[in-house]
Scaffold this active site. Structure first.
Site, PDB file in Angstrom:
ATOM      1  N   HIS A  36       0.797  -1.225   0.000  1.00 37.60           N
ATOM      2  CA  HIS A  36       0.000   0.000   0.000  1.00 37.60           C
ATOM      3  C   HIS A  36       0.834   1.282   0.000  1.00 37.60           C
ATOM      4  CE1 HIS A  36      -3.858  -1.964   0.354  1.00 37.60           C
ATOM      5  NE2 HIS A  36      -3.428  -2.676   1.370  1.00 37.60           N
ATOM      6  N   GLU A 139      -7.774 -12.411   5.310  1.00 39.78           N
ATOM      7  CA  GLU A 139      -8.471 -11.176   4.954  1.00 39.78           C
ATOM      8  C   GLU A 139      -9.810 -11.414   4.264  1.00 39.78           C
ATOM      9  OE1 GLU A 139      -5.515  -7.829   3.936  1.00 39.78           O
ATOM     10  OE2 GLU A 139      -4.725  -9.580   2.876  1.00 39.78           O
ATOM     11  N   ASP A 165      -9.764  -5.439   5.348  1.00 34.33           N
ATOM     12  CA  ASP A 165     -10.205  -6.198   4.180  1.00 34.33           C
ATOM     13  C   ASP A 165     -11.167  -7.307   4.574  1.00 34.33           C
ATOM     14  OD1 ASP A 165      -9.046  -4.786   2.120  1.00 34.33           O
ATOM     15  OD2 ASP A 165      -7.158  -5.868   2.214  1.00 34.33           O
TER      16      ASP A 165
END
Length: 237
Positions: A36, A139, A165
Site C-alpha cells: 500500500h 483477509e 479487508d
C-alpha cells in the site's frame, strides 16, 4: 502480554532513515508496506540494508503473490514476508514453495545479501534462506474458514488478521463489527493451536492489550505516518 510477544510498526515512507530511527527504539521489527505504499525494488533494498545496519529485523509486506516478487524480497535479506490475501491452504503451500530453495521453486544465487554476497558456502546460504518467516494474511471469509488448515501448512510461520479487508469481504465498513471481531478471534485461536505466530495490526497500545488477551502475540502497531501525524498534532494542540 507474554514474553514471546513481538512488536513492530508499518513503514510506509520510502526512506531508509526511518528504519534507522526505529532501530534506536525497543521495537522488535519493522514491516515495510510494499502493498500500500510506493516502494520500488531499489528502495526496498535500502530499507533492508538499513535494518541490518541498525539491528532491527525488516519484514516486507509484498504487493502480490508472485514468484519474482517473493524471490526479490528474500534475496535482499528480508527477515520475513507478510503475504496478503492468502485464502486457502493450497495457496499457502504455493507461497511457501516460492520462498524455499529445497523442496520449492525459489531460484538460487550465491550473490545476494541473504547469501552474504558470495561469502557463505552453498549449504550455509541455503540454511540462511530457510530462516525467512512466511506470515499469511487472513483477509476474507474463506480464509477465516480455512485458518486452521493454512496455519498447519509446513513453512507457514503464522497468520496475520487483516481486519479492514476482512470487514469489506463481509460487506461491512467497520473493522470492529462483532462479526469481524469473532472472525479475528477464530483466526488467532487457529494460529495459537498450531503453535504459530498469531498476528494482527492494531491502532494503539490499548487495542494491542485487548487482542493480546485473546492470544495475539505478533503486533504491527500503527505506522510511521500515523505516529508522525499524531506527534505533530500533539505539538499543534
Amino acid at each position: 502480554m507474554t514474553r514471546q510477544t513481538k512488536l513492530g510498526t508499518f513503514v510506509k515512507t520510502a526512506s531508509p532513515q526511518v528504519i534507522e530511527i526505529l532501530g534506536t527504539t525497543g521495537l522488535d521489527f519493522a514491516c515495510v508496506d510494499a502493498e500500500h505504499a510506493p516502494f520500488d525494488r531499489g528502495t526496498l533494498d535500502l530499507m533492508v540494508m538499513a535494518g541490518r545496519a541498525a539491528g532491527i529485523d525488516v519484514f516486507i509486506r509484498i504487493a502480490e503473490i508472485n514468484p519474482a516478487v517473493i524471490l526479490s524480497a528474500l534475496d535482499i535479506g528480508a527477515a520475513g514476508l507478510l503475504v496478503p490475501h492468502v485464502d486457502s491452504a493450497e495457496q499457502a503451500r504455493e507461497v511457501v514453495a516460492m520462498s524455499r530453495h529445497r523442496g520449492g521453486t525459489r531460484g538460487y544465487s550465491t550473490s545476494p545479501r541473504f547469501a552474504g554476497y558470495g561469502s557463505l558456502g552453498m549449504k550455509e546460504a541455503l540454511r540462511a534462506g530457510e530462516n525467512a518467516q512466511i506470515v499469511c494474511q487472513i483477509e476474507s471469509e474463506p480464509a477465516v474458514r480455512a485458518a486452521a488448515e493454512i496455519a498447519a501448512v509446513p513453512g507457514v510461520a503464522g497468520l496475520f488478521v487483516g481486519r479492514a479487508d476482512l470487514a469489506l469481504s463481509m460487506g461491512l465498513d467497520n473493522s470492529r463489527d462483532p462479526r469481524v471481531l469473532e472472525a479475528t478471534r477464530h483466526s488467532l485461536a487457529a494460529a495459537a493451536a498450531a503453535g504459530k505466530i498469531a498476528g494482527m495490526h492494531v491502532g494503539s497500545n490499548a487495542e494491542r492489550d485487548e487482542f493480546a488477551a485473546q492470544g495475539a502475540d505478533w503486533f504491527i502497531v500503527s505506522s510511521d505516518q500515523t505516529l508522525l501525524r499524531q506527534a505533530a498534532q500533539a505539538i499543534a494542540g
